[in-house]
Write an enzyme that holds these catalytic residues in place. Structure first.
Site, PDB file in Angstrom:
ATOM      1  N   ILE A 399      37.803 -13.753 -55.566  1.00 14.92           N
ATOM      2  CA  ILE A 399      38.228 -14.115 -56.923  1.00 14.92           C
ATOM      3  C   ILE A 399      39.577 -14.804 -56.816  1.00 14.92           C
ATOM      4  O   ILE A 399      40.563 -14.204 -56.395  1.00 14.92           O
ATOM      5  CB  ILE A 399      38.336 -12.867 -57.820  1.00 14.92           C
ATOM      6  CG1 ILE A 399      36.987 -12.154 -57.904  1.00 14.92           C
ATOM      7  CG2 ILE A 399      38.828 -13.249 -59.218  1.00 14.92           C
ATOM      8  CD1 ILE A 399      37.055 -10.805 -58.605  1.00 14.92           C
ATOM      9  N   HIS A 400      39.625 -16.079 -57.216  1.00 15.18           N
ATOM     10  CA  HIS A 400      40.854 -16.861 -57.083  1.00 15.18           C
ATOM     11  C   HIS A 400      41.558 -16.962 -58.435  1.00 15.18           C
ATOM     12  O   HIS A 400      40.904 -17.138 -59.449  1.00 15.18           O
ATOM     13  CB  HIS A 400      40.510 -18.272 -56.572  1.00 15.18           C
ATOM     14  CG  HIS A 400      41.702 -19.092 -56.227  1.00 15.18           C
ATOM     15  ND1 HIS A 400      42.474 -18.835 -55.098  1.00 15.18           N
ATOM     16  CD2 HIS A 400      42.279 -20.140 -56.865  1.00 15.18           C
ATOM     17  CE1 HIS A 400      43.457 -19.718 -55.065  1.00 15.18           C
ATOM     18  NE2 HIS A 400      43.357 -20.523 -56.124  1.00 15.18           N
ATOM     19  N   PRO A 401      42.886 -16.824 -58.533  1.00 18.39           N
ATOM     20  CA  PRO A 401      43.822 -16.584 -57.434  1.00 18.39           C
ATOM     21  C   PRO A 401      44.238 -15.109 -57.399  1.00 18.39           C
ATOM     22  O   PRO A 401      44.988 -14.651 -58.254  1.00 18.39           O
ATOM     23  CB  PRO A 401      45.002 -17.464 -57.815  1.00 18.39           C
ATOM     24  CG  PRO A 401      45.006 -17.450 -59.329  1.00 18.39           C
ATOM     25  CD  PRO A 401      43.591 -17.164 -59.782  1.00 18.39           C
ATOM     26  N   GLU A 405      41.308 -11.545 -52.686  1.00 16.40           N
ATOM     27  CA  GLU A 405      40.392 -12.542 -52.112  1.00 16.40           C
ATOM     28  C   GLU A 405      40.719 -12.829 -50.646  1.00 16.40           C
ATOM     29  O   GLU A 405      39.854 -13.263 -49.884  1.00 16.40           O
ATOM     30  CB  GLU A 405      40.442 -13.845 -52.911  1.00 16.40           C
ATOM     31  CG  GLU A 405      41.718 -14.652 -52.728  1.00 16.40           C
ATOM     32  CD  GLU A 405      41.654 -16.034 -53.352  1.00 16.40           C
ATOM     33  OE1 GLU A 405      40.620 -16.712 -53.181  1.00 16.40           O
ATOM     34  OE2 GLU A 405      42.634 -16.425 -54.020  1.00 16.40           O
TER      35      GLU A 405
END
Length: 425
Positions: A399-401, A405
């Site tokens: 999952i960015h940001p 991650e």
């Protein structure tokens, strides 16, 4: 109090984001009152819930008379005998005072005490290197107090030592001072009220002296077993640790007496494990289940200024158990997005995944150093509990940001010798 210290850092960061902040001042009394009121409300809530469920609660001290009976003594000295078919010992532990050190008891406090101080402890010496010592020193520094940690040997014994070094390096960069290889010998109160501490440098053998407003002992904990008269019930303990010997069912040497939590030998000194062990024991006693507590892969987090979350084996444990040639370690130094604009030092933000080398590379341990480590570790703990492999984690979309991650992007192994610093997304 850790949160209070983090907020101070965020306020200082805020100017980089365009917020005009007045001089940042912290009031210990306001924070302490809020913390203490919260604890009192929790205690009251527990008592109300016990009453609602028709559980009899005795606010007394108890000790064994025989294997089915305890004698309770109230504050007014009134004694009451209580008998039961089953008895559960969950008395926990207390911080250990180093009574062999002159003035330790008279002038020092423990981690239990610091949360109940109504006024700021001022310049503080924290003696010890456990997670309790480092957590306390971390938030004291974060609140702007002059804080020194005195370490006799190594910090965070029992944890991964590479991660431990990164934790203390970050603390030092934030202003916490460290006296390594030192042990205190005497504490005296000076006429001006300050505490004069004398210590020995174990490397040089020389004595040194410093003055502090507060000396906090964080040199370990002892189980609350000495006053229980366990011998009258036939409950056996480890004479060295004073902890109660138990089996996989939490059963002591007496079949109907059980011990859970910090008071039991070989158990992690963590509240959530005690809570779960207690729940499972209650279900077994009521015939609802036969499940026993699984103490493997218990996740935990050390709430130092840069938080350290871990689950599973340390690198040292993995190598000792499987051999260095059978272990693969993937790692990365990364920079949290929230550190960039604020120009924060991120040189200690680091992730390490310890795996078996043989495909599909079962994950043996995960170690995360960075913001919100507990939140990150909790999620990955489920995967590791379910037998996750490195291959599966690499198939997981990050999952960015986020910092989490970076776990799903670990590509560089220690064995390769390549630079593990993350350079972009």
């Amino acid at each position: 109090m850790h949160q209070a210290a983090l907020l101070g850092g965020m306020i200082r960061d805020a100017t980089h984001y365009g917020w005009a902040i007045q001089p940042v001042l912290h009031d210990w009394g306001t924070m302490a009152e809020a913390v203490q009121n919260h604890v009192k409300s929790l205690n009251w809530g527990h008592r109300v819930q016990l009453q609602d469920r028709k559980v009899k609660y005795f606010n007394v001290k108890a000790s064994f008379v025989n294997e089915h009976t305890v004698c309770s003594v109230a504050k007014d000295g009134k004694e009451t005998l209580l008998s039961a078919e089953h008895i559960v010992i969950a008395t926990g532990g207390r911080p250990r005072y180093p009574t062999h050190i002159e003035g330790a008891l008279e002038y020092g406090i423990t981690s239990d005490d610091i949360f109940w101080l109504k006024e700021s402890p001022g310049k503080t010496l924290v003696v010890g290197a456990s997670y309790v010592a480092l957590e306390c020193a971390g938030f004291l520094t974060g609140l702007g107090l002059d804080t020194t940690v005195m370490i006799r040997s190594i910090p965070l014994r029992g944890f991964d030592q590479q991660m431990s070094s990164l934790v203390t390096e970050y603390m030092a960069s934030q202003g916490t001072q460290f006296l390594r290889g030192c042990t205190p010998s005497r504490v005296r109160r000076l006429p001006d009220g300050q505490l004069q501490v004398t210590w020995e440098d174990l490397t040089s053998g020389k004595e040194d002296v410093g003055t502090f407003n507060t000396v906090l002992w964080a040199t370990g904990r002892i189980p609350e077993t000495r006053s229980l008269n366990l011998e009258k019930a036939g409950v056996k303990i480890n004479p060295n640790s004073q902890k109660i010997l138990v089996d996989a069912q939490e059963t002591t040497s007496v079949p109907h007496i059980y011990a859970i939590g910090d008071v039991a030998e070989g158990r992690p000194e963590l509240t959530p494990t005690a809570v779960m062990a207690g729940k499972l024991l209650a279900r077994r006693l009521c015939g609802q289940s036969s499940d026993v507590m699984d103490y493997d892969n218990v996740p935990t987090t050390v709430f130092t200024p840069l938080e350290y979350g871990c689950v599973g084996l340390s690198e040292e444990e993995a190598v000792a158990r499987h051999g260095e040639e059978h272990v693969e370690v993937y790692h990365a130094y990364y920079k949290p997005l929230e550190f960039t604009v604020a120009q924060r030092d991120a040189s200690q933000c680091y992730i390490k995944m310890v795996c078996l080398r043989k495909p599909p590379q079962l994950v043996l341990g995960l170690h995360f150093l960075g913001p919100n480590a507990g939140e990150v570790t909790q999620g990955f703990a489920l995967g590791i509990k379910c037998g996750a492999s490195y291959v599966q984690l690499m198939q997981t979309v990050g999952i960015h940001p986020t910092c989490a991650e970076e776990v799903a992007k670990l590509r560089i192994s220690k064995r390769s010798g390549l630079d593990p610093t993350v350079t972009g997304c």
